[in-house]
Write an enzyme that holds these catalytic residues in place. Structure first.
Site, PDB file in Angstrom:
ATOM      1  N   ASN A 192      -2.236   5.086  -7.400  1.00 51.77           N
ATOM      2  CA  ASN A 192      -3.014   5.088  -6.152  1.00 51.77           C
ATOM      3  C   ASN A 192      -2.162   4.947  -4.898  1.00 51.77           C
ATOM      4  O   ASN A 192      -2.615   4.402  -3.900  1.00 51.77           O
ATOM      5  CB  ASN A 192      -4.086   3.974  -6.165  1.00 51.77           C
ATOM      6  CG  ASN A 192      -5.001   4.109  -7.360  1.00 51.77           C
ATOM      7  OD1 ASN A 192      -5.436   5.214  -7.668  1.00 51.77           O
ATOM      8  ND2 ASN A 192      -5.254   3.024  -8.057  1.00 51.77           N
ATOM      9  N   ARG A 193      -0.933   5.420  -4.993  1.00 55.83           N
ATOM     10  CA  ARG A 193      -0.011   5.382  -3.840  1.00 55.83           C
ATOM     11  C   ARG A 193       0.321   3.957  -3.380  1.00 55.83           C
ATOM     12  O   ARG A 193       0.840   3.762  -2.295  1.00 55.83           O
ATOM     13  CB  ARG A 193      -0.571   6.189  -2.645  1.00 55.83           C
ATOM     14  CG  ARG A 193      -0.782   7.669  -2.974  1.00 55.83           C
ATOM     15  CD  ARG A 193       0.558   8.347  -3.230  1.00 55.83           C
ATOM     16  NE  ARG A 193       0.461   9.759  -3.588  1.00 55.83           N
ATOM     17  CZ  ARG A 193       0.554  10.236  -4.837  1.00 55.83           C
ATOM     18  NH1 ARG A 193       0.695   9.418  -5.868  1.00 55.83           N
ATOM     19  NH2 ARG A 193       0.511  11.521  -5.069  1.00 55.83           N
ATOM     20  N   LEU A 194      -0.008   2.964  -4.206  1.00 57.45           N
ATOM     21  CA  LEU A 194       0.327   1.581  -3.841  1.00 57.45           C
ATOM     22  C   LEU A 194       1.685   1.235  -4.460  1.00 57.45           C
ATOM     23  O   LEU A 194       1.806   0.353  -5.318  1.00 57.45           O
ATOM     24  CB  LEU A 194      -0.767   0.604  -4.297  1.00 57.45           C
ATOM     25  CG  LEU A 194      -2.094   0.789  -3.565  1.00 57.45           C
ATOM     26  CD1 LEU A 194      -3.113  -0.280  -4.014  1.00 57.45           C
ATOM     27  CD2 LEU A 194      -1.908   0.683  -2.060  1.00 57.45           C
TER      28      LEU A 194
END
Ligand SMILES: Cc1cc2nc3c(=O)[nH]c(=O)nc-3n(C[C@H](O)[C@H](O)[C@H](O)COP(=O)(O)O)c2cc1C
Length: 215
Positions: A192-194
């Site tokens: 999630n692009r985290l």
């Protein structure tokens, strides 16, 4: 011409990077990641890195070189001191080097100051190179404009003749740079692009400050 790449998308899920699992010294974490990439066998040249320098024209320029050694002091690569990068670095020692190891979903970005290594160290490394690479370093006035391919090949033939029974010595314009880091950022892809981003910054007292950055 146009090609839309908007649908290129990948979820990064291989690993994670947490403050609890890292050493106080970023060179030790660099070594750990480097060994893991080597052991994974998934990167052809794990020591290929991008070096960016600021040129006399004011533009940054990046190119790939091979990391040949790392120690607690820094990162060593070899090049022609009179090449575009050589001149740029000798005029402005501030550089950035970076690694991208896609199979491990990892990136490392290092800011630092580059300086020539001692001549005897460059001699030692030059000596260890195969003959063809030694002659190549002499033949090529790296980054200069040349008329054509034949020019290089005929120069190499001439050199091969002239060095038939002679030892090939390191030319003074070829040698190593060591990049002494002031900041090293480790990037581990996450879902999630985290992504995890941990940056070490060198403090005046030679301690490293560790901070987490937003992805
Ligand atoms: C995989 C790879 C490894 C390279 N290794 C080196 C190297 O160790 N030293 C070097 O001077 N150039 C190396 N090069 C060539 C550089 O990318 C670059 O073309 C050259 O150094 C001239 O750059 P400059 O004109 O910006 O000085 C390598 C290129 C690739 C793709």
């Amino acid at each position: 011409m146009q090609k839309d790449l908007g649908s290129y998308r990948r979820s990064y899920e291989k690993s994670e990077l947490s403050e609890a699992s890292i050493s106080d010294n970023p060179l030790e974490l660099f070594q750990k990641w480097f060994y893991e990439v080597e052991a994974s066998g998934g990167v052809d040249e794990p020591n290929a890195m991008t070096v960016s320098s600021i040129g006399a024209d004011g533009y940054p320029k990046s190119r790939v070189v091979l990391l040949k050694k790392f120690t607690y002091e820094g990162f060593i690569f070899y090049t022609n001191y009179e090449s575009e990068k050589g001149k740029a670095i000798l005029a402005n020692s501030k550089v950035c080097i970076s690694f991208f190891w896609p199979n491990m979903e990892r990136q490392i970005i290092i800011k630092g100051n580059a300086e020539k290594i001692a001549e005897n160290l460059s001699d030692g490394y030059f000596e260890s190179r195969p003959e063809g690479s030694k002659l190549g370093a002499i033949v090529s006035r790296q980054s200069e404009v040349i008329p054509n391919r034949e020019y290089l090949e005929s120069k190499l033939k001439e050199l091969e003749k002239s060095y038939l029974d002679k030892e090939i010595e390191r030319p003074s314009y070829w040698g190593g740079f060591i990049v002494k880091p002031v900041s090293i950022e480790f990037w581990q892809g996450r879902p999630n692009r985290l992504h995890d981003r941990i940056r070490y910054s060198l403090q005046a007292d030679y301690d490293w400050k560790i901070e987490r950055l937003a992805p």
